[in-house]
Enzyme design. Structure first.
Site, PDB file in Angstrom:
ATOM      1  N   TYR A  42       0.767  -1.360  -0.403  1.00 37.27           N
ATOM      2  CA  TYR A  42      -0.093  -0.001  -0.196  1.00 37.27           C
ATOM      3  C   TYR A  42       0.439   1.291  -0.393  1.00 37.27           C
ATOM      4  O   TYR A  42       2.339   1.188   0.057  1.00 37.27           O
ATOM      5  CB  TYR A  42      -0.767   0.074   0.987  1.00 37.27           C
ATOM      6  CG  TYR A  42      -0.425   0.336   2.596  1.00 37.27           C
ATOM      7  CD1 TYR A  42       0.486  -0.748   3.099  1.00 37.27           C
ATOM      8  CD2 TYR A  42      -0.262   1.493   3.204  1.00 37.27           C
ATOM      9  CE1 TYR A  42       1.121  -0.437   4.218  1.00 37.27           C
ATOM     10  CE2 TYR A  42      -0.161   1.975   4.666  1.00 37.27           C
ATOM     11  CZ  TYR A  42       0.784   0.730   5.066  1.00 37.27           C
ATOM     12  OH  TYR A  42       1.590   0.934   6.513  1.00 37.27           O
ATOM     13  N   ARG A  75       8.246   4.594  -5.204  1.00 36.27           N
ATOM     14  CA  ARG A  75       8.213   2.992  -3.466  1.00 36.27           C
ATOM     15  C   ARG A  75       7.291   2.028  -3.917  1.00 36.27           C
ATOM     16  O   ARG A  75       7.458   0.974  -3.171  1.00 36.27           O
ATOM     17  CB  ARG A  75       8.073   3.358  -1.790  1.00 36.27           C
ATOM     18  CG  ARG A  75       8.726   2.596  -1.436  1.00 36.27           C
ATOM     19  CD  ARG A  75       8.035   3.122   0.005  1.00 36.27           C
ATOM     20  NE  ARG A  75       6.981   4.460   0.476  1.00 36.27           N
ATOM     21  CZ  ARG A  75       6.751   5.124   1.995  1.00 36.27           C
ATOM     22  NH1 ARG A  75       7.604   5.574   2.174  1.00 36.27           N
ATOM     23  NH2 ARG A  75       5.553   4.830   1.615  1.00 36.27           N
ATOM     24  N   ARG A 120      -8.615 -20.966  -2.166  1.00 35.46           N
ATOM     25  CA  ARG A 120      -7.197 -20.662  -1.452  1.00 35.46           C
ATOM     26  C   ARG A 120      -5.650 -21.581  -1.546  1.00 35.46           C
ATOM     27  O   ARG A 120      -6.099 -23.032  -1.704  1.00 35.46           O
ATOM     28  CB  ARG A 120      -7.516 -20.117   0.239  1.00 35.46           C
ATOM     29  CG  ARG A 120      -6.853 -20.415   1.003  1.00 35.46           C
ATOM     30  CD  ARG A 120      -6.946 -20.335   2.480  1.00 35.46           C
ATOM     31  NE  ARG A 120      -6.110 -19.775   3.364  1.00 35.46           N
ATOM     32  CZ  ARG A 120      -5.405 -20.496   4.563  1.00 35.46           C
ATOM     33  NH1 ARG A 120      -5.494 -21.869   4.259  1.00 35.46           N
ATOM     34  NH2 ARG A 120      -4.901 -20.252   4.841  1.00 35.46           N
ATOM     35  N   LYS A 122       6.343  -1.733   1.406  1.00 31.13           N
ATOM     36  CA  LYS A 122       5.083  -1.756   2.474  1.00 31.13           C
ATOM     37  C   LYS A 122       4.075  -2.149   2.287  1.00 31.13           C
ATOM     38  O   LYS A 122       2.860  -2.254   1.719  1.00 31.13           O
ATOM     39  CB  LYS A 122       5.113   0.202   1.671  1.00 31.13           C
ATOM     40  CG  LYS A 122       3.654   0.770   2.801  1.00 31.13           C
ATOM     41  CD  LYS A 122       4.196   2.090   2.467  1.00 31.13           C
ATOM     42  CE  LYS A 122       2.853   3.053   3.216  1.00 31.13           C
ATOM     43  NZ  LYS A 122       3.065   2.906   4.273  1.00 31.13           N
ATOM     44  N   GLU A 173      11.872   1.558  14.137  1.00 30.60           N
ATOM     45  CA  GLU A 173      11.394   3.127  14.361  1.00 30.60           C
ATOM     46  C   GLU A 173      10.008   2.609  14.523  1.00 30.60           C
ATOM     47  O   GLU A 173       9.380   2.232  15.483  1.00 30.60           O
ATOM     48  CB  GLU A 173      10.587   3.158  12.442  1.00 30.60           C
ATOM     49  CG  GLU A 173      10.155   1.592  12.093  1.00 30.60           C
ATOM     50  CD  GLU A 173       9.775   0.915  10.702  1.00 30.60           C
ATOM     51  OE1 GLU A 173       9.774   2.341   9.575  1.00 30.60           O
ATOM     52  OE2 GLU A 173       9.677   0.228  10.514  1.00 30.60           O
TER      53      GLU A 173
END
Ligand code: PLP
Length: 286
Positions: A32, A51, A100, A150, A182
């Site tokens: 995301y 990114r 799945r 991310k 972080e």
């Protein structure tokens, strides 16, 4: 009611759906980006797009069909939803296979899912919280080893925010091998004198788009920048601290594990960097 974007269509939010077999839902197999909006314009859009492209490549995930139209889609959502200050959230997943399965589906058969929506946040720039500063606690960093990507695996960061809340704080700084990595959703900094210290870029942290801009502005303003890990003890003894992210810009930190920094109000370096970041980003917004 918001208009959102799902797989090529602009739809009312209540009519937008993705499959229960989507790998974002079943496996957190998704990435995301969050791009902030000021004055109805996008902040640091090119950095977020670059990114995103990198995150997709690192995970061997295909680009969504509308990849080349992403700027246009961001702008259209900002326009139709009348966003003056707020965010555009974008998510890409590996899509929905017929069933799945741990194995990745054939990318020629299963196309990535692309979802975007806006969040209106009036007062994002002129934030009351930024005037007061936030309190953080330290917690162990038990996330996976590719934090430079991310991904939507945000359960532990969510738990970290809840731990902070339970402790009467606003956020958590994560610590691994004795050093701060972080914040749960931001990069972390301490300031002593004219020197800013923040962790160096490796796979241990997300390479913040706001971090890159803020460090550039700091250097241009003749501040010293040192990119290395630091301990919570060092942070508690610092003059000031702050965090950066697309949705909070530069946010002063005034307390760490119950220890007040300085006089417990936002420090001059954090306040100045917030001002510079907002001013310069508004100028460069598209
Ligand atoms: N670190 C983590 C773990 C994050 O989730 C985020 C933003 O969501 C950041 C850092 C800051 O990155 P950016 O400045 O690109 O928003």
């Amino acid at each position: 009611m918001r208009t959102v974007f799902v797989n090529g269509e602009y739809l009312p939010e209540t009519e937008a759906t993705v499959s229960i077999f989507d790998r974002g839902f079943l496996m957190a197999d998704g990435v995301y980006e969050v791009t902030s909006v000021l004055d109805g314009k996008l902040i640091d859009f090119d950095g977020h797009l670059a990114r995103l492209e990198r995150s997709l490549a690192e995970l061997d995930m295909g680009k969504p069909d509308a990849f080349d139209d992403l700027l246009e889609i961001h702008r259209e959502l900002v326009r139709v939803n009348g966003i003056d200050e707020g965010l555009v959230y974008l998510q890409v997943t590996r899509g929905a296979a017929a069933d799945r399965d741990f194995a990745f589906p054939d990318p020629d058969e299963v196309r990535p899912t692309l979802v975007l929506f806006t969040q209106s946040k009036p007062g994002l720039a002129d934030s009351a919280q930024a005037k007061q500063g936030i309190k953080v606690i330290s917690i162990d960093d038990i996330r996976w080893g590719r934090r430079d990507i991310k991904t939507t695996q945000l359960l532990y960061p969510s738990m970290g925010k809840m731990m902070a809340k339970a402790a009467g704080a606003d956020d958590a700084w994560m610590v691994e091998d004795g050093k701060v990595t972080e914040g749960t959703s931001n990069n972390a900094y301490i300031v002593t004198g004219n020197r800013i210290v923040t962790r160096h870029l490796t796979n241990d942290i997300l390479h913040g788009i706001t971090r890159a801009a803020v460090l550039r502005f700091a250097r241009e303003a003749q501040m010293e920048v040192e990119e290395r890990g630091f301990t919570i003890e060092e942070a508690k003894a610092a003059d000031e601290a702050f965090v950066t992210s697309a949705s909070t810009f530069v946010m002063p930190v005034v307390e760490i594990d119950g220890q007040r920094l300085g006089d417990g109000t936002p420090g001059p370096v954090a306040r100045r960097l917030r001002e510079i970041y907002l001013e310069e980003s508004r100028k460069a917004a598209i």
